[in-house]
Design a protein around this motif. Structure first.
Motif, PDB file in Angstrom:
ATOM      1  N   THR A   1      49.393  41.714  26.765  1.00 63.02           N
ATOM      2  CA  THR A   1      48.468  42.433  27.140  1.00 63.02           C
ATOM      3  C   THR A   1      47.487  42.826  26.057  1.00 63.02           C
ATOM      4  O   THR A   1      46.223  42.900  26.753  1.00 63.02           O
ATOM      5  N   TRP A   2      47.807  43.065  25.019  1.00 68.46           N
ATOM      6  CA  TRP A   2      47.079  43.221  23.818  1.00 68.46           C
ATOM      7  C   TRP A   2      45.998  42.306  23.637  1.00 68.46           C
ATOM      8  O   TRP A   2      44.811  42.613  23.538  1.00 68.46           O
ATOM      9  N   LYS A   3      46.550  40.903  23.527  1.00 70.99           N
ATOM     10  CA  LYS A   3      45.561  39.882  23.203  1.00 70.99           C
ATOM     11  C   LYS A   3      44.713  39.564  24.368  1.00 70.99           C
ATOM     12  O   LYS A   3      43.504  39.345  24.463  1.00 70.99           O
ATOM     13  N   PHE A   4      45.455  39.557  25.668  1.00 72.76           N
ATOM     14  CA  PHE A   4      44.696  39.570  27.112  1.00 72.76           C
ATOM     15  C   PHE A   4      43.225  40.346  27.101  1.00 72.76           C
ATOM     16  O   PHE A   4      42.227  40.070  27.518  1.00 72.76           O
ATOM     17  N   ALA A   5      43.568  41.659  26.616  1.00 75.14           N
ATOM     18  CA  ALA A   5      42.776  42.893  26.813  1.00 75.14           C
ATOM     19  C   ALA A   5      41.584  42.641  25.801  1.00 75.14           C
ATOM     20  O   ALA A   5      40.410  42.641  26.050  1.00 75.14           O
ATOM     21  N   HIS A   6      41.915  42.065  24.511  1.00 76.98           N
ATOM     22  CA  HIS A   6      40.941  41.890  23.503  1.00 76.98           C
ATOM     23  C   HIS A   6      40.028  40.740  23.976  1.00 76.98           C
ATOM     24  O   HIS A   6      38.839  40.697  23.735  1.00 76.98           O
TER      25      HIS A   6
ATOM     26  N   ARG B   1      40.893  46.565  35.270  1.00 79.79           N
ATOM     27  CA  ARG B   1      41.003  46.079  36.560  1.00 79.79           C
ATOM     28  C   ARG B   1      41.691  44.598  36.596  1.00 79.79           C
ATOM     29  O   ARG B   1      42.791  44.122  37.059  1.00 79.79           O
ATOM     30  N   ALA B   2      41.171  43.503  35.086  1.00 77.69           N
ATOM     31  CA  ALA B   2      41.707  42.536  34.988  1.00 77.69           C
ATOM     32  C   ALA B   2      43.405  42.659  34.491  1.00 77.69           C
ATOM     33  O   ALA B   2      44.221  41.610  34.954  1.00 77.69           O
ATOM     34  N   LEU B   3      43.444  43.646  33.786  1.00 76.94           N
ATOM     35  CA  LEU B   3      44.825  43.750  33.184  1.00 76.94           C
ATOM     36  C   LEU B   3      45.811  44.192  34.473  1.00 76.94           C
ATOM     37  O   LEU B   3      46.757  43.687  34.456  1.00 76.94           O
ATOM     38  N   LYS B   4      45.312  44.923  35.434  1.00 77.00           N
ATOM     39  CA  LYS B   4      46.147  45.230  36.274  1.00 77.00           C
ATOM     40  C   LYS B   4      46.402  44.032  37.294  1.00 77.00           C
ATOM     41  O   LYS B   4      47.601  44.011  37.783  1.00 77.00           O
ATOM     42  N   ARG B   5      45.319  43.006  37.463  1.00 83.63           N
ATOM     43  CA  ARG B   5      45.504  42.188  38.447  1.00 83.63           C
ATOM     44  C   ARG B   5      46.556  41.138  37.665  1.00 83.63           C
ATOM     45  O   ARG B   5      47.251  40.319  38.326  1.00 83.63           O
TER      46      ARG B   5
ATOM     47  N   ILE C   1      54.365  42.931  32.048  1.00 91.29           N
ATOM     48  CA  ILE C   1      54.891  41.600  32.487  1.00 91.29           C
ATOM     49  C   ILE C   1      53.806  40.962  33.238  1.00 91.29           C
ATOM     50  O   ILE C   1      53.522  41.483  34.054  1.00 91.29           O
ATOM     51  N   ARG C   2      53.635  39.605  32.892  1.00 94.06           N
ATOM     52  CA  ARG C   2      52.581  38.769  33.385  1.00 94.06           C
ATOM     53  C   ARG C   2      53.031  38.366  34.650  1.00 94.06           C
ATOM     54  O   ARG C   2      54.041  38.138  34.999  1.00 94.06           O
ATOM     55  N   ARG C   3      52.109  38.524  35.748  1.00 95.82           N
ATOM     56  CA  ARG C   3      52.259  38.084  37.113  1.00 95.82           C
ATOM     57  C   ARG C   3      52.184  36.622  37.033  1.00 95.82           C
ATOM     58  O   ARG C   3      51.776  35.860  36.620  1.00 95.82           O
TER      59      ARG C   3
END
Length: 125
Positions: free
Chosen positions: A50-55, A112-116, A123-125
């Motif tokens: 999630t850290w890398k995705f958010a950045h 919103r992208a993190l939640k999606r 955990i990645r959907r």
């Protein structure tokens, strides 16, 4: 005239910072999850994924938005080049306020992208 240059530099600072920091966040995510540097929300700090995705998401968004608001920020100042200091101050203050609102608003699409893409446990959907 010096005040116009001062306000111009101040109002260009936010888009340029968004471009530079966005590029760094996008391409060079901080190696460790920390509370001092980076995109720090409870959802982004769940795990390294999630850290890398958010950045990556927020960095790319800042980079794009920074370039988009840089041009209007320059154009807004041009007509006020030889006006009085009060007018330049008001225009510069309004422009800086709008830029900061845009900067803060970039949190919402990232969350919103993190939640999606991730569950509440990270955990990645």
């Amino acid at each position: 005239m010096w005040f116009w240059w001062f306000m111009f530099c101040c109002d260009i600072l936010i888009p340029v910072t968004m471009i530079a920091c966005g590029r760094m966040m996008w391409k060079h995510c901080p190696k460790n999850i920390n509370g001092l540097m980076g995109y720090r929300t409870s959802r982004s700090m769940k795990n390294m994924d999630t850290w890398k995705f958010a950045h990556e998401h927020c960095g790319e968004l800042w980079w794009k938005i920074g370039w988009i608001i840089l041009i209007p920020s320059i154009i807004v100042h041009i007509p006020f080049y030889k006006t009085d200091d009060n007018t330049i101050g008001v225009v510069g203050g309004i422009l800086a306020t709008v830029q900061v609102i845009i900067l803060i608003a970039s949190i919402f699409p990232t969350e919103r992208a993190l939640k999606r893409n991730f569950t509440d446990d990270g955990i990645r959907r």
